[in-house]
Structures are given as C-alpha cells and as structure tokens.
Design a protein around this motif. Structure first.
Motif, PDB file in Angstrom:
ATOM      1  N   PRO A  44      40.921  50.967  43.053  1.00 27.41           N
ATOM      2  CA  PRO A  44      40.064  50.753  44.228  1.00 27.41           C
ATOM      3  C   PRO A  44      39.510  49.326  44.297  1.00 27.41           C
ATOM      4  O   PRO A  44      39.331  48.679  43.260  1.00 27.41           O
ATOM      5  CB  PRO A  44      38.930  51.768  44.023  1.00 27.41           C
ATOM      6  N   PRO A  45      39.259  48.835  45.494  1.00 26.78           N
ATOM      7  CA  PRO A  45      38.689  47.489  45.652  1.00 26.78           C
ATOM      8  C   PRO A  45      37.351  47.351  44.930  1.00 26.78           C
ATOM      9  O   PRO A  45      36.619  48.338  44.766  1.00 26.78           O
ATOM     10  CB  PRO A  45      38.506  47.352  47.167  1.00 26.78           C
ATOM     11  N   GLN A  46      37.040  46.149  44.506  1.00 31.73           N
ATOM     12  CA  GLN A  46      35.709  45.818  44.000  1.00 31.73           C
ATOM     13  C   GLN A  46      35.144  44.711  44.869  1.00 31.73           C
ATOM     14  O   GLN A  46      35.848  43.788  45.244  1.00 31.73           O
ATOM     15  CB  GLN A  46      35.770  45.357  42.540  1.00 31.73           C
ATOM     16  N   ASN A  47      33.862  44.812  45.183  1.00 31.84           N
ATOM     17  CA  ASN A  47      33.218  43.838  46.082  1.00 31.84           C
ATOM     18  C   ASN A  47      33.965  43.756  47.415  1.00 31.84           C
ATOM     19  O   ASN A  47      34.013  42.705  48.047  1.00 31.84           O
ATOM     20  CB  ASN A  47      33.177  42.437  45.453  1.00 31.84           C
ATOM     21  N   SER A  48      34.573  44.878  47.811  1.00 28.94           N
ATOM     22  CA  SER A  48      35.375  44.963  49.047  1.00 28.94           C
ATOM     23  C   SER A  48      36.666  44.154  48.947  1.00 28.94           C
ATOM     24  O   SER A  48      37.307  43.905  49.967  1.00 28.94           O
ATOM     25  CB  SER A  48      34.568  44.491  50.265  1.00 28.94           C
ATOM     26  N   HIS A  49      37.049  43.739  47.744  1.00 27.35           N
ATOM     27  CA  HIS A  49      38.245  42.905  47.581  1.00 27.35           C
ATOM     28  C   HIS A  49      39.271  43.567  46.665  1.00 27.35           C
ATOM     29  O   HIS A  49      38.938  44.176  45.657  1.00 27.35           O
ATOM     30  CB  HIS A  49      37.873  41.538  46.994  1.00 27.35           C
ATOM     31  N   ARG A  50      40.505  43.412  47.028  1.00 29.53           N
ATOM     32  CA  ARG A  50      41.645  43.727  46.167  1.00 29.53           C
ATOM     33  C   ARG A  50      42.762  42.787  46.561  1.00 29.53           C
ATOM     34  O   ARG A  50      43.360  42.986  47.619  1.00 29.53           O
ATOM     35  CB  ARG A  50      42.071  45.198  46.325  1.00 29.53           C
ATOM     36  N   PRO A  51      43.026  41.744  45.751  1.00 28.22           N
ATOM     37  CA  PRO A  51      42.552  41.519  44.393  1.00 28.22           C
ATOM     38  C   PRO A  51      41.085  41.079  44.312  1.00 28.22           C
ATOM     39  O   PRO A  51      40.552  40.510  45.256  1.00 28.22           O
ATOM     40  CB  PRO A  51      43.462  40.402  43.887  1.00 28.22           C
ATOM     41  N   SER A  52      40.497  41.350  43.168  1.00 25.40           N
ATOM     42  CA  SER A  52      39.117  40.966  42.914  1.00 25.40           C
ATOM     43  C   SER A  52      39.049  40.049  41.701  1.00 25.40           C
ATOM     44  O   SER A  52      39.704  40.300  40.683  1.00 25.40           O
ATOM     45  CB  SER A  52      38.267  42.213  42.657  1.00 25.40           C
ATOM     46  N   VAL A  53      38.250  39.010  41.818  1.00 26.38           N
ATOM     47  CA  VAL A  53      38.045  38.086  40.697  1.00 26.38           C
ATOM     48  C   VAL A  53      37.331  38.804  39.556  1.00 26.38           C
ATOM     49  O   VAL A  53      37.669  38.624  38.375  1.00 26.38           O
ATOM     50  CB  VAL A  53      37.227  36.854  41.147  1.00 26.38           C
ATOM     51  N   ASP A  54      36.352  39.650  39.884  1.00 28.22           N
ATOM     52  CA  ASP A  54      35.632  40.391  38.854  1.00 28.22           C
ATOM     53  C   ASP A  54      36.563  41.249  38.007  1.00 28.22           C
ATOM     54  O   ASP A  54      36.405  41.350  36.790  1.00 28.22           O
ATOM     55  CB  ASP A  54      34.556  41.281  39.489  1.00 28.22           C
ATOM     56  N   VAL A  55      37.542  41.883  38.649  1.00 30.05           N
ATOM     57  CA  VAL A  55      38.484  42.728  37.915  1.00 30.05           C
ATOM     58  C   VAL A  55      39.287  41.895  36.916  1.00 30.05           C
ATOM     59  O   VAL A  55      39.460  42.283  35.763  1.00 30.05           O
ATOM     60  CB  VAL A  55      39.422  43.473  38.892  1.00 30.05           C
ATOM     61  N   LEU A  56      39.794  40.756  37.350  1.00 29.25           N
ATOM     62  CA  LEU A  56      40.538  39.878  36.445  1.00 29.25           C
ATOM     63  C   LEU A  56      39.650  39.402  35.301  1.00 29.25           C
ATOM     64  O   LEU A  56      40.012  39.506  34.122  1.00 29.25           O
ATOM     65  CB  LEU A  56      41.088  38.667  37.202  1.00 29.25           C
ATOM     66  N   PHE A  57      38.472  38.869  35.641  1.00 29.71           N
ATOM     67  CA  PHE A  57      37.587  38.313  34.624  1.00 29.71           C
ATOM     68  C   PHE A  57      37.148  39.379  33.615  1.00 29.71           C
ATOM     69  O   PHE A  57      37.061  39.109  32.413  1.00 29.71           O
ATOM     70  CB  PHE A  57      36.357  37.680  35.277  1.00 29.71           C
ATOM     71  N   SER A  58      36.879  40.585  34.098  1.00 30.09           N
ATOM     72  CA  SER A  58      36.452  41.664  33.199  1.00 30.09           C
ATOM     73  C   SER A  58      37.549  42.005  32.194  1.00 30.09           C
ATOM     74  O   SER A  58      37.274  42.295  31.019  1.00 30.09           O
ATOM     75  CB  SER A  58      36.061  42.913  33.999  1.00 30.09           C
ATOM     76  N   SER A  59      38.805  41.974  32.644  1.00 31.35           N
ATOM     77  CA  SER A  59      39.910  42.261  31.724  1.00 31.35           C
ATOM     78  C   SER A  59      40.053  41.144  30.690  1.00 31.35           C
ATOM     79  O   SER A  59      40.322  41.404  29.511  1.00 31.35           O
ATOM     80  CB  SER A  59      41.224  42.453  32.496  1.00 31.35           C
ATOM     81  N   LEU A  60      39.842  39.912  31.106  1.00 24.97           N
ATOM     82  CA  LEU A  60      39.930  38.792  30.165  1.00 24.97           C
ATOM     83  C   LEU A  60      38.800  38.846  29.139  1.00 24.97           C
ATOM     84  O   LEU A  60      38.971  38.419  27.987  1.00 24.97           O
ATOM     85  CB  LEU A  60      39.887  37.463  30.932  1.00 24.97           C
ATOM     86  N   ALA A  61      37.653  39.375  29.549  1.00 17.39           N
ATOM     87  CA  ALA A  61      36.522  39.493  28.627  1.00 17.39           C
ATOM     88  C   ALA A  61      36.827  40.429  27.468  1.00 17.39           C
ATOM     89  O   ALA A  61      36.187  40.350  26.407  1.00 17.39           O
ATOM     90  CB  ALA A  61      35.286  39.984  29.383  1.00 17.39           C
TER      91      ALA A  61
END
Length: 349
Positions: free
Chosen positions: A255-272
């Motif tokens: 599902p989208p995050q922050n109304s976005h897909r792709p989402s920067v938060d999703v990428l950054f969270s995985s890198l964390a």
C-alpha cells in the motif's frame, strides 16, 4: 486563489479539466486555450499562477509551446500527457525543457476516465503554484563546481550506499546530479522519484544516456552493484535487503505511504535495516514530507549522513525542509554543489 490556464485541443478535455479545477475552493480556471499558439496569445495579455499544457496539439504542440513559454513568459507548467511509451519520452523531454511536473491521461488523448487522476491533478497544480520559478529557471544555467572543502563523514569500506528521494522538480534535479558523478563511483545508488507507471523507465533511460554511471529502472530480485543507480518503478515501492554478502532489490505493490507509491520513506526504512552498512541519504526538491520519517530511522540505526537540497535551489522546498527539520541535515547544499560534494566524499577515500 490559484489562477490556472488550461491548454488542450479537445473541448471535452478542456471542460473536464476545468470542472475538476473549479470544484476546488483554492483554485480556478482563469482562461482556456485550444493549442500552444492560442496559449501564447493569452499570455501576452494576462498572467496566471499555473499552466496545464497538453502535449499533442495541432498548429503548435505542447513541447513547442513550452519552449516559448519558458523563454518568453516563464510560468510553472504541468504537462498533461498520454500514457504511452512515446508519451513518456515526450514527457521526460518536457521536464528537461522546463515543465515542473505532469499528469498522465489514463486512456489516450480523449480520456473519459480522467476522473481517475483528478486528485493527482489538483495536488500537482497546488505543488506547481508553490514552485520557486527563479530557482527553476536558474537550474538551466548552473555549473557543476563547489567551493566546499568539507566531505561526508561515513565508515570507510565496501558497505556504503547513496539513497536519493525527490518529487516535484525531481527529474531536472536528478539530471543536475547523476550525470556528474564519476564513472568509478564506489557505491550503489537507490532513487525514489514520485512518478506513475510507465514514466520511470523513460526517465532512467534518459539519465543513463547522459551519465558516466549505469542508471536503470529497478527490477525485483536484482543483485546490487557498485556504481549503478536503481530507480524505483512508477507505481511500485523499492526496498533493499541483504542476501548473504550481497544486497538485493525488491519491487513490491505494498500500500502507498504518505499517499505515494513509490515512497521515499519505504526505501529509507528498508535501508535502515541493513546492519554494518553506512552511507548518505539525499532529499531534493518536492512537496510534502516523504522521506523525513525514513531518514530518522536511518540516522538512529546506522552511520548515515543526511543531505538536503537548499531552499536557494529547490524548486519546491517541502521535502528538503521537512527532512532537515525532522531528522536534521548534516549538510544543506545548493544543487550545483551536490555532485562535486558526493564525488569528493565517496571517491577520495
């Protein structure tokens, strides 16, 4: 109130676009135009906050009109393009010519289902109205040099990465950074640019043509390589995970995050989640706050340096501002400083 000029050769499309805009309490259609030539005549006599511009029109098409608008009457322009391979190429070209964003017609030049992108249209007109048009125009003229003597402080070794998040104005900003990275850039690069399906491949292909490094749209299950940039596919999330000693890209329809897909938060969270890895996270121009939450996670869990584009050059100073205020920015850089800064920091270890 945001005053909009709607340019489209179809009376039906002009009516639909106008209805969607006029339904909003904070924007209205001030004028309509049948083609690029008609739009330029309107611009001689009246001013607007935002222009929506169709690409395929008779007499003077959208690309021809855009060039003249940006040279004679610079305004924030949102392109309205066809969801086709050719439409995607033309749209990426329009971004280079000065358009700040675009909306894709779902089903061709006359889209009866245009209501499917109504919210996106309204959102992007609002974002365009907040564009720093002076910075946008100046970005065409900037040279790639930096007087900064500082470099990133991150763990040396093989386990480094660069992550980039951007939105409105992002294609042009990426074009001022990625083509100027050195061919031997010693880290993988992961990028989220807010875009719908079908357009990120054209963006990746164009950036790859201009760059020394390899740039591609990310595929699911790829083994990550240094000196290669992976752009999240439009309409999909990009995450990264460890598999043995390698990193693997994952492309998902979560599902989208922050109304976005792709989402920067999703990428950054995985890198964390990547233990023993370190690197830099860069947030450039864009509306909203996508990326700020993920950046907090990265800085909390690993050795991560936060970079944000400055208000001086950001076309929309939303995402960089949110990231700097929420997670803290270790370095705030003008657009022309970013590539030299990254080269000096990553390549001179």
């Amino acid at each position: 109130m945001i005053d909009v000029l709607v340019v489209d050769d179809s009376a039906f499309m002009r009516k639909l676009l106008s209805d969607f805009i006029n339904e909003q309490s904070n924007m209205k259609v001030k004028d309509i135009a049948r083609n690029g030539k008609d739009a330029l005549l309107k611009l001689k006599h009246r001013s607007y906050d935002v222009i929506t511009l169709d690409i395929e029109m008779p007499e003077m098409n959208g690309l021809e009109a855009l060039r003249k608008i940006m040279s004679e009457h610079p305004y924030p322009v949102v392109m309205v393009s066809s969801l086709t391979q050719e439409g995607a190429k033309q749209t990426i070209q329009a971004m280079e010519e000065g358009a700040v964003d675009f909306v894709a017609k779902p089903s061709g030049a006359i889209s009866l289902d245009l209501h499917l992108v109504k919210n996106e249209l309204v959102y992007k007109i609002k974002a365009a109205a907040n564009v720093n048009i002076s910075a946008h125009i100046a970005s065409n003229k900037i040279r790639q040099h930096s007087s900064l003597q500082e470099t990133l402080q991150y763990k040396s070794g093989d386990k480094n990465f660069l992550a980039i998040g951007t939105s409105t104005g992002g294609p042009k900003a990426l074009q001022k950074v990625l083509p100027h990275l050195k061919a031997d850039f010693p880290a993988p690069i992961f990028i989220v640019q807010h875009m719908p399906p079908a357009f990120t491949r054209s963006l990746a292909d164009r950036l790859d043509q201009l760059s020394n490094i390899t740039i591609k749209e990310a595929d699911d299950g790829e083994i990550v390589k240094k000196g290669k940039a992976y752009i999240a596919p439009g309409g999909k999330h990009l995450t990264v995970r460890k598999m043995g000693r390698s990193l693997i890209t994952e492309v998902t329809s979560a599902p989208p995050q922050n109304s976005h897909r792709p989402s920067v938060d999703v990428l950054f969270s995985s890198l964390a989640e990547l233990e023993d890895y370190s690197g830099a996270a860069l947030i450039m121009t864009g509306m909203g706050s996508d990326g700020a939450k993920g950046l907090v996670e990265m800085k909390k869990r690993q050795s991560c340096v936060a970079l944000t584009e400055s208000q001086n050059t950001a076309i929309v100073y939303g995402m960089p501002k949110a990231a700097a205020e929420t997670a803290g920015a270790d370095y705030i850089l003008d657009l022309h400083e970013i590539a030299p800064f990254l080269n000096q920091s990553f390549c001179n270890k």
